[in-house]
Structure formats: structure tokens, C-alpha cells
Design an enzyme around this catalytic site. Structure first.
Site, mmCIF file in Angstrom:
data_model
loop_
_atom_site.group_PDB
_atom_site.id
_atom_site.type_symbol
_atom_site.label_atom_id
_atom_site.label_comp_id
_atom_site.label_asym_id
_atom_site.label_seq_id
_atom_site.Cartn_x
_atom_site.Cartn_y
_atom_site.Cartn_z
ATOM 1 N N HIS A 1 -19.846 40.841 -11.962
ATOM 2 C CA HIS A 1 -21.955 41.500 -11.308
ATOM 3 C C HIS A 1 -22.759 40.199 -10.837
ATOM 4 O O HIS A 1 -22.772 40.729 -9.372
ATOM 5 C CB HIS A 1 -22.268 42.410 -12.370
ATOM 6 C CG HIS A 1 -23.599 43.029 -11.604
ATOM 7 N ND1 HIS A 1 -25.171 42.992 -11.753
ATOM 8 C CD2 HIS A 1 -23.768 44.197 -11.295
ATOM 9 C CE1 HIS A 1 -25.839 43.732 -11.035
ATOM 10 N NE2 HIS A 1 -25.246 43.965 -11.079
ATOM 11 N N GLY B 1 -5.013 9.787 -6.988
ATOM 12 C CA GLY B 1 -3.177 9.602 -8.267
ATOM 13 C C GLY B 1 -2.375 9.201 -7.722
ATOM 14 O O GLY B 1 -1.242 9.259 -8.760
ATOM 15 N N ARG C 1 -7.257 7.708 9.973
ATOM 16 C CA ARG C 1 -7.374 8.379 9.843
ATOM 17 C C ARG C 1 -8.396 9.880 9.898
ATOM 18 O O ARG C 1 -9.441 8.614 10.288
ATOM 19 C CB ARG C 1 -6.748 8.553 7.805
ATOM 20 C CG ARG C 1 -8.067 8.118 7.683
ATOM 21 C CD ARG C 1 -7.561 8.680 5.748
ATOM 22 N NE ARG C 1 -8.723 7.782 4.910
ATOM 23 C CZ ARG C 1 -8.699 7.655 3.888
ATOM 24 N NH1 ARG C 1 -7.361 7.302 3.550
ATOM 25 N NH2 ARG C 1 -9.955 6.959 2.923
ATOM 26 N N ARG D 1 0.989 -1.802 0.286
ATOM 27 C CA ARG D 1 0.211 0.030 0.117
ATOM 28 C C ARG D 1 1.067 1.017 0.185
ATOM 29 O O ARG D 1 2.243 1.523 0.960
ATOM 30 C CB ARG D 1 -0.954 0.129 1.154
ATOM 31 C CG ARG D 1 -1.794 -0.890 1.593
ATOM 32 C CD ARG D 1 -1.856 -1.605 3.128
ATOM 33 N NE ARG D 1 -3.080 -0.041 3.026
ATOM 34 C CZ ARG D 1 -4.189 -0.163 3.915
ATOM 35 N NH1 ARG D 1 -3.197 -0.971 5.489
ATOM 36 N NH2 ARG D 1 -5.172 0.182 4.495
ATOM 37 N N MET E 1 0.012 4.921 -6.606
ATOM 38 C CA MET E 1 -0.802 4.596 -6.707
ATOM 39 C C MET E 1 -1.392 3.503 -5.566
ATOM 40 O O MET E 1 -2.049 3.530 -4.982
ATOM 41 C CB MET E 1 1.078 3.833 -6.158
ATOM 42 C CG MET E 1 0.639 1.903 -7.066
ATOM 43 S SD MET E 1 1.928 1.023 -6.210
ATOM 44 C CE MET E 1 0.467 0.289 -4.731
HETATM 45 P P1 ADP Z 1 -6.844 3.755 0.154
HETATM 46 O O1 ADP Z 1 -5.696 4.434 0.703
HETATM 47 O O2 ADP Z 1 -6.662 3.284 -1.568
HETATM 48 O O3 ADP Z 1 -7.671 3.607 1.044
HETATM 49 P P2 ADP Z 1 -5.576 1.631 1.208
HETATM 50 O O4 ADP Z 1 -3.707 1.032 1.051
HETATM 51 O O5 ADP Z 1 -5.971 1.019 2.236
HETATM 52 O O6 ADP Z 1 -5.609 1.898 0.053
HETATM 53 O O7 ADP Z 1 -6.367 -0.690 0.607
HETATM 54 C C1 ADP Z 1 -7.066 -0.176 -0.349
HETATM 55 C C2 ADP Z 1 -8.245 -1.596 -0.122
HETATM 56 O O8 ADP Z 1 -7.275 -2.645 0.346
HETATM 57 C C3 ADP Z 1 -8.479 -1.180 1.265
HETATM 58 O O9 ADP Z 1 -10.213 -1.520 1.467
HETATM 59 C C4 ADP Z 1 -7.795 -1.943 2.680
HETATM 60 O O10 ADP Z 1 -8.664 -2.086 3.850
HETATM 61 C C5 ADP Z 1 -7.463 -3.414 1.540
HETATM 62 N N1 ADP Z 1 -6.259 -3.797 2.205
HETATM 63 C C6 ADP Z 1 -5.609 -2.801 2.311
HETATM 64 N N2 ADP Z 1 -4.534 -3.525 3.282
HETATM 65 C C7 ADP Z 1 -5.256 -5.288 3.537
HETATM 66 C C8 ADP Z 1 -4.687 -6.062 3.798
HETATM 67 N N3 ADP Z 1 -3.705 -6.649 4.919
HETATM 68 N N4 ADP Z 1 -5.802 -7.129 4.131
HETATM 69 C C9 ADP Z 1 -6.559 -6.947 3.829
HETATM 70 N N5 ADP Z 1 -7.117 -5.725 2.646
HETATM 71 C C10 ADP Z 1 -6.385 -5.323 2.466
HETATM 72 MG MG MG Z 2 -7.536 2.958 3.029
#
Ligand code: ADP
Ligand code: MG
Ligand code: MG
Length: 918
Positions: free
Chosen positions: A489, A113, A371, A104, A115
Site C-alpha cells: 500500500h 566483474g 565509449r 585489457r 578481469m
Molecule cells: P577498464 O575497462 O577498467 O577501463 P582499461 O583496459 O581501460 O580498463 O584499463 C585500465 C586503466 O589502464 C585505464 O586507466 C587505462 O587508461 C589504463 N591503460 C590501459 N592501457 C594502457 C596503455 N596502453 N598505456 C597506458 N595506460 C593504459
Molecule cells: Mg578503461
């Protein structure tokens, strides 16, 4: 022997511990810092799947070193992987019990925008066997596999590799179509209907397609997948979309992004699994209620992507579409309770509304993200004040939690957001006046007035508007123009009234004669047909849409916030108003006075017939005698007008500006009016015409206007001043309070002020005598709206008791930009970032701001207690209000509707830069 400690590039979290924490956003990115906090902080220790964050330093290194990594990185990653393996009991790349990963991205600020996430990293033809054996679910395993291939091909093999898809159709879309094709073939509605065998086939065909289109095999080596994913995150930092986004949001390019690698948990392992998104409070209205949605047997983005309609987490979260689904609370009561307690804990810990992601895998709950949640204005105010009452935050924090402009949303009715989802936008323009409106289309001010008098709701559609249209604009529900910008205006007037307005809507072509307009998609709207506007976003819809109404007096949270605001702000807030109704509205919004009362207002709009006729007589007068006669006719109107507003303001100061606009603006053009004038004046039509012609000016903005009128015709000043003093005297005699401030416009030199002051002094003595009064309260001052006046402020202050910076004209005259014509060039200036902002909307602090500051300082050198304020559009702009606070002004003045916004901005300014108490 002491060795130099290696730089730490990888931060681990999991098992109730974490190397990092929430304060390390710069190094770990927002997502990484919060994952660490959730996993490791003693007050939280939530079930977060273990993982690690590769720091933003690595991103910096990557770009400084030809896209390579620090040598030590591999070892640090592998050490963290080993810890994850230990905690999960699985092994990355193992054929019997494989550990799968998510990769992630995570910048300091969340950045669409960037990844997208890759899930299920580590799956291949070998490890999938282990996953099947462990889960006993072949279907699930292939579902995970096909997701990996799609995400990986899209994010790593195409986007990060910089491959421009042929014909604009990316690999994700191609693969998606294959999925849709199979679903159609078997007449399936949902992804979850696909069988294991069908998914297996899909995986095969995905791999073939990837090879064919991208010319490369999907990598089967787990390590290659992992490093490919990490590299893709860093590469995407400099992707086109990310760069563009940073440009708009003013995010520095040096920041870099972090990468989070985390053990996968699976919400798609059957009906005892799910994934969801939730908020600790309702982000739509701010109510202190846990709010969220989830999907059974689903993974990752399925909830947000809208693949299936998500179900509500609890009864509170149900809506029209989801009311038939079972809530999480009913389906898995114990897990819901657990989730509920975590979200409570999170909010208490972060002291703000949290947006959270969770997944339940076979009856076990995991927290995947938290967050600070985004919210609309209504929700922001409610959350801030309620959290203050709950003693979660202090008053200052509550005040800083609401962006001043968000208050606009509390003050206006808006289109029902639910209805907007189902309607097609027929045109888009600039959002000049927020809120929503619906009405029947008319194409002229006269028609607007006429239709409205029959009780019809109308929307006035024009190419642009002028002061002559004011009546129709007032009567209309909303205004839509095809030309003109945010300071045109129409935009100015609408903002002042808090009216919904869209300007510069060039998707629309008006056929004035035939009384219809054509929108871009060829929709034809004829006179009398309904349209609806979303002025907050600049969207035009066909037909009538429901509005949701808002009454600010009923909004307790708003009142609570304003109470806090008034407790800390140090600069006064007044309103620009010229009618008793506007003044009353201003008081309701918390104005502490009127900063600009334009005398000429009485010559526009409703009830203006009679005074306007007298004014016209005065304008075309040739001799002083003629002029005095006309002025005598005008006197009672001016006095009445001034008195009514002074009365409403009961002792709060009212700054009354003497007649300002070039006179020819008021000359009639229709024959009938002219004939009537010639008759009353006893002069021939040709003579009248000659006099009218003589009034013509090439450059009226820089012509015979402002104080210049009062110098040429002292009797004009005399009449106005007499009206002001008599109005005041009568109120005072009647036991009321009144505080007029006489303001001379468009001055350039102190001599002008002296000249006018003599008239004021003479009339003052006369009125005192007439009413047998020793003194009548008033101040004498000037607008500072020419650069010369600002430069000579020390001299101006010898005569003036107060300054009011007229920043509209000051900006116009200092820039040499005609504010009525900036539409031609300003958009390009803003586009190319030659100017950061429209200087007519927010004070140009570097230039105009310097004039204002020097003017204020120099004026006070002459007169230490000189009262200084600002009137004009900028008085309602939060950044400008903060500027005025910082340079020590006494007050700002803005349209009534923006008073609450200015008050909030003033309070924030006082928190950010407190003035020393005198
Ligand atoms: P964004 O910033 O777009 O929210 P994320 O990194 O949170 O991206 O991930 C996108 C999706 O993948 C989310 O729904 C998140 O819950 C899921 N996800 C991320 N990491 C895991 C994980 N370790 N196990 C299961 N789902 C995941
Ligand atoms: Mg997320
Ligand atoms: Mg002016």
C-alpha cells in the site's frame, strides 16, 4: 596453388590504420572495436598506441577445447607484436629498449566483474635496465615494476588461477598494506613521495610475498607474462563475479570476451606526464561542456581509484575538492587544446556523449579508450534534446536515447549527492518512491497530520500502511515502512503521488509504544528527530540533509523532449485521478483524459468526514427506504466531486468507476462514531452492532463488491449515475465541455452490464427531461478485471462502449496471488527466477497479456470501434505501455506522476513497432 585462408584471430590497430572497426563489437568487444575505430577511421585517426585485439572467437575456442588456443594464434600474435615493435621502435623483452604492454579485457558490453587490466607487461630484472636507460628515471621504472607485480599476482596468479585467498584477504590487499606500511614509516602522504630505492625494496618484498602466499615465483619471462595475461582474461570470463554479473544483466554466456594488447604509454614519467578520464559533455547535468579529471605523474586507474584527488581538466570541471589544483588547460595549454579537439571529433563521429581515457607521456598525448558514456536522467534528457537541436541526431534517435524511467529523476527533488558522500547510511530498504526527503520522525498517521498542521516537516515511519493512514501519508514528506514490498500500500500510494518512499526496510526495528526506532548499527532515532531519505536508492540517513529542487516547467529540455514524443506516439495517455488538483496535475504532465476516477476516493482523507458519515449510514441501512434516505444525503457530494473533475478536464474523457470496494471497509470501529450513527438512524447500539457484524466477509476481495453492490442495491448505482448525468448536464448548459465515461467494475458476465444499463437508461431519460436536454454526452463501459470477463469479451462488448483492463485485479485473480500478501513468497520467486518480474509491476505478457490481447481482439469482433484502455499500476510501466501499444489499445492510464514516463514509452513503442495509419 590456392591455400585455404586461415581464420583471422588477431586484429591489429595503430599507425593510422586498423583491421577492425566500431561495427565489429561482437568479434572485438566494445573496447577493441572502439580502439580500432579511433585508430583507423579516416575521420578520426587519433594517436592511439598501437596494439591488437584477440577476438571473442578465441574465447569460444578456448572453452570448447579444454582451455587451449587455436594453433595459428601464436603466429598471428607474434606478427602483430612485430608490427608494434616496428611502429614504436622498441622490442618486447629487449634489455636495451623494451616494449611494454597492457593486457585489457573487453566484452561486447562493459562488464565490471571481469578481469582488471594488467599494465607494464614485459618488465623484469633485465628489461628494467633498458627502461631506466631509456627514460633516465629509475624511480619511474621501479614504480612501473611494482605495479606490474601487484596487478599480475592479483589478476593472473590468484583470481584467474581460482585461488581462494586465506581469510578472504587477497594478494592485492596484502601488497597494498606493504605499500601503506612504507608510506607510514616515512610519513609520506602520496605514492609519488616514494624514492627509487624505496620502490626497489618494495619490489623485492613483493616478490617474496607472492612466492610465500601463492607458492609460485612471479614469472620473469615476458612471453610467459603476456600469455599468462591473455589466459587470465579468458579465464575470468567464467569467474564467479563475471557469471553472477551476466546473470543479473541477462548477458548471454556464449558471447565471450576479447583481449586487447597494447603498447604502454606512461603517465607516470614525471611532471610533464599525466593520465585522465573525461566526458564530451557533463554526465551529471548534460551541459554541453567538456568535463574531466586528470592526475599528474600517475598511471592507469589512479584517477578512478581515488588514490589522490584528481585535478580538473578545465575551469568548468572544478569542484570544492579540486578547486585548488591547476587545470590541464592552464598546465599544458597546447595539449589541452589537442585533447579538446579530439573529444569534439569523437562526439561528432559517434553522435553521442563519449567517455574517454587519455594519457600524456612526456608532452605527447595518447587516446586509450572511448565509449558511450553513462549519464543520469537529467543529463540524458538534456543531451538528447540538445543534440537534436544541434542536428547531430534525428528526433527518433533523441527519443530512444532516454530510458522512460529516467524521467522520474527529473520530477523529484533529491538529496544533494555531494552531501550523501559524507554521510553514513543507517538503514537500507526497497526504493519504492524515488527522490529525496528530510523530516522529523513520527510513528502514526494521526501524529503526522497533527505535526504537519503545526508546519513541521515529518517522515511517517510505520511497519506498514493501510487506507486509514492516507491522510498522514499525504501530509508527510516521505514514508518509511519496515514491512511490505514494492507493491505494498505504501509503495503504491507514494508512487501515485510521486512521493519519496522506502518500504521493506527491515534494518529498522520500530518501538511503537516508546516512540523510537533502532537501526541496524544501533542508532536510535526518537520521535521528532530528523532523518533524510534517498528514495531512489532506498537509503536512510540520520539528520537533515540538503535537497536539490526540481521544477519540471522550468526544464526546457524536458519540454523539448515531450514535444518530440507527442509528435510520434500513437497511443493515448491518461491519468488516474479523483480530485480536481490531481486532474490539473495530470493535465500539466500531458494527460489526455482521466482513465480512472474512483468514486470512493471522496471517503478517504481530508474533507471526507461528512460524505463518509452518509456512506456509513447507507451501509448499515436495512431497508430500501433507509438506504435511499442515506443516498440522498450522499448525492450532493458525489455530484460535486464528479463535476469538479469533469470541469478541469474540459471535454477530455473522464472514466468514472462506480463504487467498487467491499462496504465493510468503511464501517467505523470507534465507539463515538457508532453511537452517533445509531442516534441518527434511530436504532439501538446493539441493533447497529448486529448490522455491522452481518457485513463481515471472509474474503472481501472476492466478496460483495463492485457491480455486485449495484445488483443488490440498484439505488446505489442510480444515485451515482444521476450525479454523473446532472453534473454533466449542468456543465454543458453552462457552455462547458464534459465527457464522462461510466465504468462498471468487477463484472464477470454481460447480464450484469445489461442489468446496470437499464438503470443508466432510466436515469438518463429522467435527467434529460429535468434539464430539458435532448442528449447528454457519455459512454457506458466496463472494467475487465476478472478472467471470465476477458474470456467473454465478445459478449461484454455487445453492451459496453469501452473496456478498461483493470490489470491489478486481473493479475491477482488470474495468478491467484493476493497482491497484499505477495511479500511472503514473491521475493523467492524472483530470486530463483521462477518469475522474471513482479507481475503487479509489469504486465505478465505471456499469461495476463494473452487474456488482454484476446479480450481486446474479441471485443472488437463484436464492436470494431470498441475503445480499449488500461488502468492500474501497469499503465505507468514502460514495458507494459509498449505492450499495450503493440496490441492496439487506444490508451493507457496511470498515476499523474507517471504520465510523462508513459508518454515517452508510448513514443518509443511507436518507433519500434509503428502502427499502420488507418
Ligand atoms: P577498464 O575497462 O577498467 O577501463 P582499461 O583496459 O581501460 O580498463 O584499463 C585500465 C586503466 O589502464 C585505464 O586507466 C587505462 O587508461 C589504463 N591503460 C590501459 N592501457 C594502457 C596503455 N596502453 N598505456 C597506458 N595506460 C593504459
Ligand atoms: Mg578503461
Ligand atoms: Mg479492481
Amino acid at each position: 596453388m590456392a591455400t585455404k585462408k586461415a581464420i583471422k584471430y588477431v586484429y591489429f590497430f595503430g599507425g593510422g590504420k586498423a583491421d577492425g572497426n566500431e561495427s565489429m563489437k561482437n568479434l572485438l568487444g566494445g573496447k577493441g572495436a572502439n580502439l580500432a575505430e579511433m585508430a583507423g577511421h579516416p575521420a578520426l585517426r587519433l594517436p592511439v598506441p598501437p596494439g591488437f585485439t584477440v577476438t571473442t572467437d578465441v574465447c569460444t575456442y578456448y572453452y570448447a577445447n579444454k582451455r587451449t588456443y587455436p594453433k595459428i594464434l601464436t603466429a598471428q600474435v607474434n606478427a602483430s607484436l612485430a608490427k608494434m615493435e616496428q611502429l614504436t621502435g622498441k622490442k618486447f623483452g629487449d634489455v636495451n629498449n623494451p616494449l611494454l604492454l597492457s593486457v585489457r579485457s573487453g566484452a561486447r558490453k562493459s562488464m565490471p566483474g571481469m578481469m582488471e587490466t594488467i599494465l607494464n607487461v614485459g618488465l623484469n630484472e633485465q628489461t628494467i635496465k633498458g627502461l631506466i636507460a631509456q627514460s633516465g628515471d629509475e624511480r619511474f621504472a621501479y614504480d612501473a615494476y611494482r605495479r606490474l607485480i601487484m596487478m599480475y599476482a592479483d589478476v593472473v596468479m590468484e583470481k584467474a588461477a581460482g585461488i581462494e585467498p586465506k581469510g578472504g584477504k587477497g594478494i592485492r590487499k596484502v601488497l597494498d598494506e606493504q605499500l601503506e606500511h612504507i608510506k607510514k614509516q616515512y610519513d609520506y602522504k602520496s605514492d609519488t613521495d616514494l624514492t627509487a630505492d624505496q620502490l626497489k625494496e618494495l619490489v623485492k618484498s613483493y616478490k617474496k610475498t607472492v612466492r610465500k602466499i601463492l607458492g609460485k615465483e612471479f614469472p620473469d619471462d615476458p612471453a610467459e607474462q603476456l600469455w599468462g595475461g591473455i589466459g587470465a582474461v579468458f579465464a575470468s570470463w567464467n569467474g564467479k563475479r563475471a557469471i553472477e554479473y551476466r546473470r543479473i544483466e541477462k548477458i548471454p554466456h556464449e558471447w565471450g570476451t576479447a583481449v586487447n594488447v597494447q603498447a604502454m604509454v606512461f603517465g607516470n614519467m614525471g611532471d610533464d606526464s599525466c593520465t585522465g578520464v573525461a566526458f564530451t559533455r557533463n554526465p551529471g547535468n548534460g551541459e554541453n561542456q567538456f568535463y574531466g579529471e586528470y592526475l599528474v605523474n600517475a598511471q592507469g586507474e589512479d584517477v578512478v581509484a581515488g588514490i589522490r584527488t584528481p585535478a580538473p581538466v578545465n575551469e568548468y570541471s572544478m569542484n570544492e575538492q579540486s578547486k585548488h589544483y591547476t587545470s590541464l588547460e592552464k598546465l599544458m595549454p597546447a595539449l589541452y587544446k589537442e585533447l579538446y579537439s579530439y573529444q569534439k571529433r569523437l562526439e561528432k563521429h559517434y553522435k553521442d556523449m563519449q567517455d574517454i581515457e587519455f594519457t600524456i607521456e612526456k608532452g605527447k598525448l595518447y587516446m586509450l579508450q572511448c565509449r558511450v558514456g553513462k549519464r543520469n536522467g537529467v543529463a540524458a534528457v538534456r543531451m538528447a534534446t540538445e543534440m537534436y537541436k544541434e542536428r547531430l541526431i534525428d528526433a527518433k534517435t533523441a527519443i530512444m536515447r532516454v530510458a522512460p524511467n529516467q524521467l522520474v529523476e527529473l520530477l523529484l527533488p533529491m538529496l544533494d549527492p555531494k552531501a550523501e558522500l559524507t554521510q553514513i547510511v543507517i538503514a537500507k530498504g526497497l526504493p519504492a518512491g524515488p527522490g529525496g526527503a528530510k523530516g522529523r520522525v513520527v510513528f502514526s498517521s494521526a501524529e503526522a497530520v497533527e505535526w504537519a498542521s503545526r508546519g513541521e516537516k515529518v517522515i511517517l515511519v510505520r511497519e506498514e500502511t493501510s487506507p486509514e493512514d492516507v491522510d498522514g501519508m499525504h501530509k508527510a514528506q516521505a514514508i518509511l515502512t519496515t514491512k511490505g514490498g514494492m507493491t505494498s500500500h505504501a509503495a503504491l500510494v507514494a508512487r501515485g503521488w510521486g512521493k519519496c518512499c522506502i518500504v521493506g526496510c527491515n534494518d529498522i526495528e520500530i518501538h511503537q509504544e516508546a516512540k523510537y526506532f533502532k537501526a541496524k548499527n544501533d542508532t536510535i532515532i526518537k520521535e521528532g528527530e530528523w532523518i533524510s531519505l534517498n528514495g531512489t536508492k532506498g537509503l536512510v540517513y540520520e539528520g537533515q540533509m540538503p535537497l536539490v529542487d526540481i521544477d519540471i516547467e522550468k526544464n526546457q529540455s524536458y519540454k523539448d523532449l515531450m514535444k518530440l514524443v507527442d509528435g510520434v506516439k500513437q497511443i493515448g495517455v491518461r491519468a488516474n485521478a479523483e480530485t480536481p488538483e490531481d486532474a490539473a496535475a495530470a493535465v500539466k504532465f500531458g494527460a489526455e483524459g482521466i482513465g480512472l476516477f474512483r468514486t470512493e476516493h471522496m471517503f478517504y482523507g481530508e474533507g471526507s468526514e461528512a460524505p463518509l458519515f452518509e456512506l456509513r449510514k447507507m451501509i448499515v441501512s436495512k431497508t430500501e427506504k433507509e438506504r435511499r434516505a442515506a443516498l440522498n444525503g450522499l448525492f450532493k457530494y458525489v455530484k460535486q466531486d464528479v463535476k469538479a473533475t469533469l470541469k478541469v478536464m474540459s471535454g477530455h474523457p473522464v472514466t468514472i468507476r462506480l463504487l467498487d470496494p467491499p462496504l465493510h471497509e468503511f464501517v467505523p470501529h470507534d465507539k463515538e462514531k457508532l453511537r452517533q450513527l445509531s442516534k441518527e438512524l434511530g436504532i439501538s447500539m446493539s441493533m447497529l452492532n448486529r448490522r455491522v457484524l452481518a457485513l463481515h466477509e471472509n474474503n472481501p476481495m472476492l466478496g460483495h463488491r463492485g457491480v455486485r453492490l449495484g445488483i443488490s442495491y440498484p439505488e446505489i448505482t442510480e444515485m451515482q449515475v444521476r450525479a454523473i448525468f446532472e453534473a454533466t448536464a449542468e456543465l454543458v448548459k453552462a457552455g462547458k465541455k464534459a465527457m464522462p465515461e461510466i465504468m462498471v467494475p468487477v463484472t464477470v458476465i454481460a447480464h450484469e452490464l445489461r442489468h446496470q444499463k437499464e438503470i443508466v437508461d432510466k436515469v438518463y431519460a429522467e435527467v434529460c427531461a429535468k434539464y430539458k436536454m435532448k442528449r447528454i454526452p457519455y459512454l457506458y463501459g466496463t472494467m475487465i478485471e476478472t478472467p471470465r470477463a476477458a474470456l467473454r469479451a465478445d459478449y461484454m462488448a455487445k453492451v459496453a462502449d469501452f473496456f478498461s483492463f483493470g490489470t491489478n485485479d486481473l493479475t491477482q485473480m488470474s495468478f491467484g496471488f493476493s497482491r497484499d500478501d505477495i511479500g511472503g513468497f514473491l521475493p523467492k520467486y524472483l530470486d530463483l527466477k521462477i518469475l522474471p518480474d513482479d507481475p503487479f509491476q509489469t504486465i505478465d505478457q505471456d499469461g495476463i497479456g494473452q487474456l488482454i490481447k484476446a479480450g481486446t481482439d474479441n471485443g472488437r469482433k463484436t464492436k470494431p470501434n470498441l475503445k480499449v484502455g488500461i488502468c492500474g499500476e501497469h499503465g505507468g510501466d514502460p514495458a507494459s505501455v509498449k505492450f499495450c501499444h503493440r496490441i492496439g489499445m487506444n490508451y493507457v492510464s496511470c498515476s499523474p506522476f507517471r504520465v510523462p514516463i508513459a508518454r515517452l514509452a508510448a513514443a518509443q513503442a511507436a518507433i519500434e513497432h509503428p502502427r499502420r495509419k488507418k
